[in-house]
Design a protein around this motif. Structure first.
Motif, PDB file in Angstrom:
ATOM      1  N   ILE A 128       0.870  -1.181   0.000  1.00 25.66           N
ATOM      2  CA  ILE A 128       0.000   0.000   0.000  1.00 25.66           C
ATOM      3  C   ILE A 128       0.906   1.229   0.000  1.00 25.66           C
ATOM      4  N   PRO A 129       0.871   2.037  -1.082  1.00 29.28           N
ATOM      5  CA  PRO A 129       1.729   3.223  -1.160  1.00 29.28           C
ATOM      6  C   PRO A 129       1.191   4.360  -0.291  1.00 29.28           C
ATOM      7  N   PHE A 130       2.081   5.243   0.123  1.00 26.68           N
ATOM      8  CA  PHE A 130       1.666   6.401   0.923  1.00 26.68           C
ATOM      9  C   PHE A 130       2.520   7.608   0.562  1.00 26.68           C
ATOM     10  N   ASP A 131       1.952   8.781   0.796  1.00 21.01           N
ATOM     11  CA  ASP A 131       2.724  10.021   0.795  1.00 21.01           C
ATOM     12  C   ASP A 131       3.070  10.410   2.230  1.00 21.01           C
ATOM     13  N   VAL A 132       2.134  10.156   3.131  1.00 19.82           N
ATOM     14  CA  VAL A 132       2.416  10.287   4.560  1.00 19.82           C
ATOM     15  C   VAL A 132       1.783   9.089   5.260  1.00 19.82           C
ATOM     16  N   LEU A 133       2.558   8.478   6.138  1.00 18.37           N
ATOM     17  CA  LEU A 133       2.105   7.293   6.877  1.00 18.37           C
ATOM     18  C   LEU A 133       1.996   7.636   8.355  1.00 18.37           C
ATOM     19  N   THR A 134       0.802   7.432   8.910  1.00 18.62           N
ATOM     20  CA  THR A 134       0.621   7.538  10.350  1.00 18.62           C
ATOM     21  C   THR A 134       0.483   6.123  10.890  1.00 18.62           C
ATOM     22  N   ILE A 135       1.378   5.750  11.777  1.00 15.26           N
ATOM     23  CA  ILE A 135       1.496   4.357  12.182  1.00 15.26           C
ATOM     24  C   ILE A 135       1.125   4.175  13.645  1.00 15.26           C
ATOM     25  N   VAL A 136       0.469   3.056  13.951  1.00 13.68           N
ATOM     26  CA  VAL A 136       0.294   2.608  15.330  1.00 13.68           C
ATOM     27  C   VAL A 136       1.334   1.517  15.525  1.00 13.68           C
ATOM     28  N   PRO A 137       2.474   1.844  16.147  1.00 13.24           N
ATOM     29  CA  PRO A 137       3.552   0.864  16.241  1.00 13.24           C
ATOM     30  C   PRO A 137       3.160  -0.324  17.125  1.00 13.24           C
ATOM     31  N   MET A 138       3.954  -1.367  17.024  1.00  8.95           N
ATOM     32  CA  MET A 138       3.786  -2.511  17.916  1.00  8.95           C
ATOM     33  C   MET A 138       3.863  -2.027  19.363  1.00  8.95           C
ATOM     34  N   ASN A 139       3.018  -2.594  20.211  1.00 15.04           N
ATOM     35  CA  ASN A 139       3.034  -2.287  21.642  1.00 15.04           C
ATOM     36  C   ASN A 139       3.589  -3.471  22.420  1.00 15.04           C
ATOM     37  N   MET A 140       4.390  -3.166  23.430  1.00 18.16           N
ATOM     38  CA  MET A 140       4.896  -4.202  24.334  1.00 18.16           C
ATOM     39  C   MET A 140       4.917  -3.647  25.749  1.00 18.16           C
ATOM     40  N   GLY A 141       4.888  -4.545  26.720  1.00 19.61           N
ATOM     41  CA  GLY A 141       5.022  -4.131  28.103  1.00 19.61           C
ATOM     42  C   GLY A 141       6.431  -3.624  28.375  1.00 19.61           C
ATOM     43  N   ASN A 142       6.593  -2.979  29.515  1.00 22.12           N
ATOM     44  CA  ASN A 142       7.878  -2.386  29.878  1.00 22.12           C
ATOM     45  C   ASN A 142       8.971  -3.446  29.990  1.00 22.12           C
ATOM     46  N   SER A 143      10.183  -3.067  29.594  1.00 25.05           N
ATOM     47  CA  SER A 143      11.292  -4.025  29.617  1.00 25.05           C
ATOM     48  C   SER A 143      11.661  -4.491  31.023  1.00 25.05           C
ATOM     49  N   VAL A 144      11.282  -3.724  32.053  1.00 23.40           N
ATOM     50  CA  VAL A 144      11.564  -4.174  33.421  1.00 23.40           C
ATOM     51  C   VAL A 144      10.804  -5.467  33.738  1.00 23.40           C
ATOM     52  N   ILE A 145       9.657  -5.661  33.100  1.00 23.07           N
ATOM     53  CA  ILE A 145       8.897  -6.892  33.302  1.00 23.07           C
ATOM     54  C   ILE A 145       9.670  -8.079  32.737  1.00 23.07           C
ATOM     55  N   GLU A 146      10.290  -7.872  31.583  1.00 24.74           N
ATOM     56  CA  GLU A 146      11.125  -8.929  30.982  1.00 24.74           C
ATOM     57  C   GLU A 146      12.343  -9.225  31.855  1.00 24.74           C
ATOM     58  N   ARG A 147      13.019  -8.167  32.304  1.00 25.70           N
ATOM     59  CA  ARG A 147      14.222  -8.354  33.130  1.00 25.70           C
ATOM     60  C   ARG A 147      13.907  -9.054  34.441  1.00 25.70           C
ATOM     61  N   SER A 148      12.678  -8.878  34.910  1.00 27.65           N
ATOM     62  CA  SER A 148      12.270  -9.455  36.198  1.00 27.65           C
ATOM     63  C   SER A 148      11.699 -10.860  36.068  1.00 27.65           C
ATOM     64  N   GLY A 149      11.517 -11.315  34.817  1.00 26.95           N
ATOM     65  CA  GLY A 149      10.940 -12.642  34.619  1.00 26.95           C
ATOM     66  C   GLY A 149       9.486 -12.733  35.032  1.00 26.95           C
ATOM     67  N   LEU A 150       8.787 -11.603  34.945  1.00 28.80           N
ATOM     68  CA  LEU A 150       7.396 -11.553  35.397  1.00 28.80           C
ATOM     69  C   LEU A 150       6.379 -11.613  34.259  1.00 28.80           C
ATOM     70  N   GLY A 151       6.844 -11.553  32.999  1.00 29.42           N
ATOM     71  CA  GLY A 151       5.912 -11.361  31.903  1.00 29.42           C
ATOM     72  C   GLY A 151       5.818 -12.506  30.920  1.00 29.42           C
ATOM     73  N   ASP A 152       4.904 -12.337  29.951  1.00 26.85           N
ATOM     74  CA  ASP A 152       4.780 -13.271  28.845  1.00 26.85           C
ATOM     75  C   ASP A 152       5.716 -12.812  27.724  1.00 26.85           C
ATOM     76  N   ASP A 153       5.539 -13.342  26.517  1.00 28.49           N
ATOM     77  CA  ASP A 153       6.470 -12.992  25.440  1.00 28.49           C
ATOM     78  C   ASP A 153       6.307 -11.552  24.949  1.00 28.49           C
ATOM     79  N   MET A 154       5.228 -10.869  25.365  1.00 26.27           N
ATOM     80  CA  MET A 154       5.035  -9.456  25.022  1.00 26.27           C
ATOM     81  C   MET A 154       5.309  -8.539  26.222  1.00 26.27           C
ATOM     82  N   ASN A 155       5.869  -9.096  27.281  1.00 30.70           N
ATOM     83  CA  ASN A 155       6.206  -8.366  28.514  1.00 30.70           C
ATOM     84  C   ASN A 155       4.977  -7.888  29.287  1.00 30.70           C
TER      85      ASN A 155
END
Length: 397
Positions: free
Chosen positions: A227-254
């Motif tokens: 899909i071509p664009f001249d201007v792209l407004t994006i909703v980027p991927m969302n993930m939980g905070n990286s502290v959740i990953e570092r703490s081993g408290l989260g799923d694969d999306m933190n």
């Protein structure tokens, strides 16, 4: 919200309440949507966090290195350690544009923008002021993402903005989503799809973005559609905070595995989770956090007093949808019930209409900012039950 609620209820001689936060500024995130169109500016959506923290609550402005849940410890970035009896995790969800190949390449913040950060929204406002038209594409990369109705609101406001500028006939607006339609629920999808069609906004469903091609100025799906664009407004991927990953408290999306009714961690009895940080099967929206706060408060007090957790969250979400030209829609739903037509909050009276495009719904959206700053953050009671009610709703067969 939780600090305000708990400080009023817990004995100050027995309980110390500490907030750990890496940001001194609080952002009214629903307001980011309005910045690209000049309705709000940056100063309209920020306030010092200190304004909302009650006396008697300790604040530590610091990054968290990790949570050591087995030892009831929070390790801060400077090496210091906080001990806790109970921990509330409210680390939210974050945009991760770096997860999509090509997204943050040479066109980023030049002809590719997000509006889920204040920086992106401000840059897009500057761009729109000078843009003379072309292909405007709004694309959602992946689920889940915070405030599920915001992309729909964005294209509706874009339609109104460019109409008022007198160049709507030069702007082609396309709404690209990995969903099968404009929204996740059938009845709401039908209403919103008809609304977008009326506004001459094209919807491209079932599009899963693999990458952004900066040379061609196109988004590319996994099945090689472009899909071509001249201007792209994006909703980027969302993930939980990286502290959740570092703490081993989260799923694969933190996101933290959380009991969807009690809001307690599935693994640790003295950890509760509020808002977008949890892996709840409902919208990652501010209203969910506001409604869930009442349930979490009741259950945390029960845990402290050694009582069973009796309060049950039902996934209640309530979202105003700005549709442009001074009108708005409203949806109200939970884990089990999709958005239905009717009136809210009073049966038969409203004043707000569910799944209706009205001026009063627009005013509800406008008034919400005042309620947010003066009622919600301060932990005061809302005049709306945290659990969804069927009163005023019409069943559709």
């Amino acid at each position: 919200m939780m600090a305000n609620k708990l400080r009023k209820s817990l004995d100050r001689d027995e309980w110390e309440i500490t907030i750990v936060d890496k940001h001194r500024t609080h952002y009214y995130q629903p307001g980011f949507l309005f910045i690209p169109f000049g309705i709000y500016n940056k100063q309209d959506v920020i306030k010092p966090k200190a304004d909302f923290i009650p006396p008697g609550v300790k604040v530590v402005f610091s990054e968290v290195d990790k949570v050591e849940a087995e030892e009831n410890k929070v390790h801060l970035a400077d090496g210091s350690v906080l001990l806790y009896d109970y921990l509330i995790i409210a680390t939210g969800t974050e945009t991760r544009p770096d997860e999509t190949p090509g997204l943050t390449d040479k066109l980023w913040r030049k002809e590719i923008f997000d509006f889920y950060t204040v920086e992106g929204a401000v840059e897009l406002q500057k761009f729109f002021k000078q843009w003379e038209g072309g292909k405007l594409v709004l694309a959602i990369t992946e689920l889940p993402y915070k405030c599920p109705v915001a992309p729909i609101e964005f294209v509706c406001l874009a339609d109104a903005y460019f109409t008022e500028k007198g160049i709507r006939d030069k702007v082609d607006i396309t709404f690209v989503t990995p969903l099968a339609g404009a929204f996740t629920k059938p009845i709401a999808t039908k209403m919103l799809s008809e609304l977008l069609a009326e506004k001459n906004i094209k919807v491209v469903p079932d599009f899963y973005i693999e990458k952004v091609d900066n040379e061609k100025k196109a988004i590319v799906s996994y099945d090689e559609q472009e899909i071509p664009f001249d201007v792209l407004t994006i909703v980027p991927m969302n993930m939980g905070n990286s502290v959740i990953e570092r703490s081993g408290l989260g799923d694969d999306m933190n996101y933290v595995p959380t009991d969807k009714h009690t809001l307690r961690s599935e693994k640790y009895e003295n950890i509760f989770v509020l808002g977008d940080a949890a892996n709840l099967p409902t919208s990652k929206a501010g209203s969910v956090a506001h409604f869930a706060a009442d349930i979490l408060f009741e259950n945390l007090m029960s845990a402290i007093e050694g009582r069973p957790l009796m309060a049950k969250f039902d996934g209640h979400a309530n979202c105003y949808i700005e549709t442009g030209f001074g009108k708005g829609a409203l949806i109200d739903f939970n884990y089990d019930t999709e958005p239905l037509p009717g009136t809210f909050p009073l049966p038969g009276i409203g004043p707000f209409g569910l799944l209706k495009n009205t001026k009063i719904n627009h005013y509800g959206k406008v008034m919400f900012r005042w309620m947010y700053w003066h009622i919600l953050l301060r932990g005061k009671e809302l005049p709306i039950d945290p659990l969804m009610t069927m009163a005023g709703k019409k069943m559709i067969k």
